[in-house]
Design a protein around this motif. Structure first.
Motif, mmCIF file in Angstrom:
data_model
loop_
_atom_site.group_PDB
_atom_site.id
_atom_site.type_symbol
_atom_site.label_atom_id
_atom_site.label_comp_id
_atom_site.label_asym_id
_atom_site.label_seq_id
_atom_site.Cartn_x
_atom_site.Cartn_y
_atom_site.Cartn_z
ATOM 1 N N ALA A 52 48.182 46.106 41.473
ATOM 2 C CA ALA A 52 47.175 45.617 42.416
ATOM 3 C C ALA A 52 45.971 46.547 42.447
ATOM 4 O O ALA A 52 44.811 46.090 42.501
ATOM 5 C CB ALA A 52 47.778 45.481 43.811
ATOM 6 N N ARG A 53 46.221 47.864 42.403
ATOM 7 C CA ARG A 53 45.099 48.817 42.383
ATOM 8 C C ARG A 53 44.281 48.665 41.103
ATOM 9 O O ARG A 53 43.050 48.742 41.130
ATOM 10 C CB ARG A 53 45.628 50.252 42.510
ATOM 11 C CG ARG A 53 46.044 50.626 43.922
ATOM 12 C CD ARG A 53 46.173 52.136 44.065
ATOM 13 N NE ARG A 53 47.161 52.681 43.130
ATOM 14 C CZ ARG A 53 48.459 52.816 43.415
ATOM 15 N NH1 ARG A 53 48.920 52.439 44.593
ATOM 16 N NH2 ARG A 53 49.293 53.335 42.525
ATOM 17 N N ALA A 54 44.958 48.438 39.977
ATOM 18 C CA ALA A 54 44.229 48.246 38.721
ATOM 19 C C ALA A 54 43.354 47.001 38.790
ATOM 20 O O ALA A 54 42.204 47.010 38.318
ATOM 21 C CB ALA A 54 45.222 48.142 37.566
ATOM 22 N N PHE A 55 43.887 45.945 39.385
ATOM 23 C CA PHE A 55 43.099 44.722 39.534
ATOM 24 C C PHE A 55 41.878 44.971 40.423
ATOM 25 O O PHE A 55 40.754 44.558 40.093
ATOM 26 C CB PHE A 55 43.978 43.619 40.136
ATOM 27 C CG PHE A 55 43.239 42.342 40.412
ATOM 28 C CD1 PHE A 55 43.105 41.370 39.434
ATOM 29 C CD2 PHE A 55 42.675 42.096 41.665
ATOM 30 C CE1 PHE A 55 42.415 40.189 39.687
ATOM 31 C CE2 PHE A 55 41.992 40.924 41.922
ATOM 32 C CZ PHE A 55 41.863 39.964 40.928
ATOM 33 N N ASP A 56 42.074 45.647 41.552
ATOM 34 C CA ASP A 56 40.960 45.913 42.461
ATOM 35 C C ASP A 56 39.920 46.831 41.820
ATOM 36 O O ASP A 56 38.705 46.647 42.026
ATOM 37 C CB ASP A 56 41.471 46.552 43.753
ATOM 38 C CG ASP A 56 42.245 45.553 44.613
ATOM 39 O OD1 ASP A 56 42.094 44.341 44.395
ATOM 40 O OD2 ASP A 56 43.006 46.006 45.495
ATOM 41 N N ASP A 57 40.390 47.813 41.040
ATOM 42 C CA ASP A 57 39.454 48.758 40.422
ATOM 43 C C ASP A 57 38.510 48.056 39.457
ATOM 44 O O ASP A 57 37.303 48.338 39.438
ATOM 45 C CB ASP A 57 40.230 49.856 39.682
ATOM 46 C CG ASP A 57 40.880 50.845 40.652
ATOM 47 O OD1 ASP A 57 40.477 50.873 41.832
ATOM 48 O OD2 ASP A 57 41.797 51.579 40.224
ATOM 49 N N VAL A 58 39.045 47.149 38.644
ATOM 50 C CA VAL A 58 38.189 46.500 37.645
ATOM 51 C C VAL A 58 37.423 45.315 38.235
ATOM 52 O O VAL A 58 36.373 44.936 37.701
ATOM 53 C CB VAL A 58 39.016 46.036 36.427
ATOM 54 C CG1 VAL A 58 39.711 47.227 35.782
ATOM 55 C CG2 VAL A 58 40.041 44.967 36.818
ATOM 56 N N THR A 59 37.933 44.739 39.315
ATOM 57 C CA THR A 59 37.280 43.558 39.892
ATOM 58 C C THR A 59 36.227 43.940 40.917
ATOM 59 O O THR A 59 35.147 43.344 40.962
ATOM 60 C CB THR A 59 38.326 42.635 40.538
ATOM 61 O OG1 THR A 59 39.338 42.307 39.578
ATOM 62 C CG2 THR A 59 37.677 41.341 41.043
ATOM 63 N N TYR A 60 36.526 44.923 41.761
ATOM 64 C CA TYR A 60 35.612 45.278 42.847
ATOM 65 C C TYR A 60 35.107 46.711 42.765
ATOM 66 O O TYR A 60 34.110 47.039 43.399
ATOM 67 C CB TYR A 60 36.318 45.085 44.202
ATOM 68 C CG TYR A 60 37.004 43.742 44.317
ATOM 69 C CD1 TYR A 60 36.263 42.565 44.373
ATOM 70 C CD2 TYR A 60 38.390 43.647 44.349
ATOM 71 C CE1 TYR A 60 36.890 41.334 44.464
ATOM 72 C CE2 TYR A 60 39.025 42.415 44.451
ATOM 73 C CZ TYR A 60 38.274 41.263 44.501
ATOM 74 O OH TYR A 60 38.886 40.052 44.585
ATOM 75 N N GLY A 61 35.788 47.553 41.983
ATOM 76 C CA GLY A 61 35.382 48.945 41.901
ATOM 77 C C GLY A 61 34.445 49.273 40.766
ATOM 78 O O GLY A 61 34.004 50.418 40.630
ATOM 79 N N GLY A 62 34.128 48.281 39.935
ATOM 80 C CA GLY A 62 33.188 48.503 38.846
ATOM 81 C C GLY A 62 33.758 49.249 37.659
ATOM 82 O O GLY A 62 33.003 49.662 36.762
ATOM 83 N N ARG A 63 35.065 49.433 37.613
ATOM 84 C CA ARG A 63 35.664 50.142 36.485
ATOM 85 C C ARG A 63 35.943 49.179 35.329
ATOM 86 O O ARG A 63 36.011 47.961 35.513
ATOM 87 C CB ARG A 63 36.950 50.828 36.914
ATOM 88 C CG ARG A 63 36.735 51.903 37.976
ATOM 89 C CD ARG A 63 38.019 52.645 38.268
ATOM 90 N NE ARG A 63 37.820 53.661 39.308
ATOM 91 C CZ ARG A 63 38.771 54.467 39.755
ATOM 92 N NH1 ARG A 63 40.002 54.387 39.244
ATOM 93 N NH2 ARG A 63 38.511 55.354 40.695
#
Length: 228
Positions: A184-195
């Motif tokens: 879930a953190r990986a999904f959030d990082d690339v979707t909303y965190g700009g990674r």
């Protein structure tokens, strides 16, 4: 004498066949319309909204007159209620039933219609083949959650976030709780965190997806040892 002489002269000229000067009707009307169209004559005219409201109230007054009712009387109240209901029905017919959007800004799924876990997996593999790792990670996480919904380990709920899905799934699959949260953190990082995701990130989610597909859930009322 001069006045009399003037009259005599005018009569003589008319009798001689002279045509009196007369402005043609059409050019005169066009000239008047052109003059009246100048802004100085319309500075105090009501605007479009005021004209529309005036027409509406004129129509309402006409309805009251046709019904033989006064605005303050019982019959007038009935007519007013009927008008309000009619207006609401017209708006409902024109705009349709208002729908509340239950999708939060960071919802896991897009508003492109429900897709199966197999469809999300196929899309994820297509992105991975094209080396689009960020999109591949996103689709693989969606495949994981959709698969859990299809297995009834998660209740289908629009607007669910990746973190919420991981927390809920972790209660039924406690052995995978930590990896679900990491996914879930990986999904959030690339979707909303700009990674930007990479191949190892995608492969980690792919492995988790395959393992979850074989995992047995922890049923309510059973211990972890009994479930194994």
């Amino acid at each position: 004498m001069s006045g009399v002489g003037g009259i005599t002269t005018a009569r003589r000229d008319t009798a001689a066949g002279d045509i009196p000067v007369d402005t043609p009707r059409l050019p005169a009307r066009e000239a008047a319309e052109s003059e009246l169209s100048k802004p100085m004559y319309h500075e105090n005219d009501p605007n479009f909204l005021q004209r529309a409201l005036n027409q509406f109230w004129d129509w309402v007054a006409g309805v009251f007159d046709a019904a033989g009712a006064t605005p303050g009387g019982p019959a007038g109240l009935v007519v007013l209620v009927v008008l309000v209901i009619g207006l609401a029905a017209a708006l409902w017919w024109r705009l349709g039933t208002p729908q509340r959007s239950s999708r939060s800004p960071d919802a896991l799924f897009d508003n492109d219609g429900p897709r199966s876990a197999a469809q999300h997996r196929a899309t994820a593999e297509a992105h991975a083949t094209a080396l689009r790792w960020t999109k591949a990670v996103q689709e693989r996480m969606r495949a994981i959650v959709r698969s859990l919904e299809e297995r009834a380990l998660l209740d289908p709920r629009p607007g669910r976030t990746a973190d919420e899905a991981a927390a809920e799934a972790g209660r039924a699959l406690p052995e995978h709780r930590a990896r679900l949260r990491a996914a879930a953190r990986a999904f959030d990082d690339v979707t909303y965190g700009g990674r930007t995701a990479d191949q190892p990130a995608y492969l980690s989610l792919r492995t988790l997806d395959l393992e979850l597909d074989e995992a047995k859930p922890l049923l309510p009322g059973t211990s972890r040892g009994a479930a194994g």
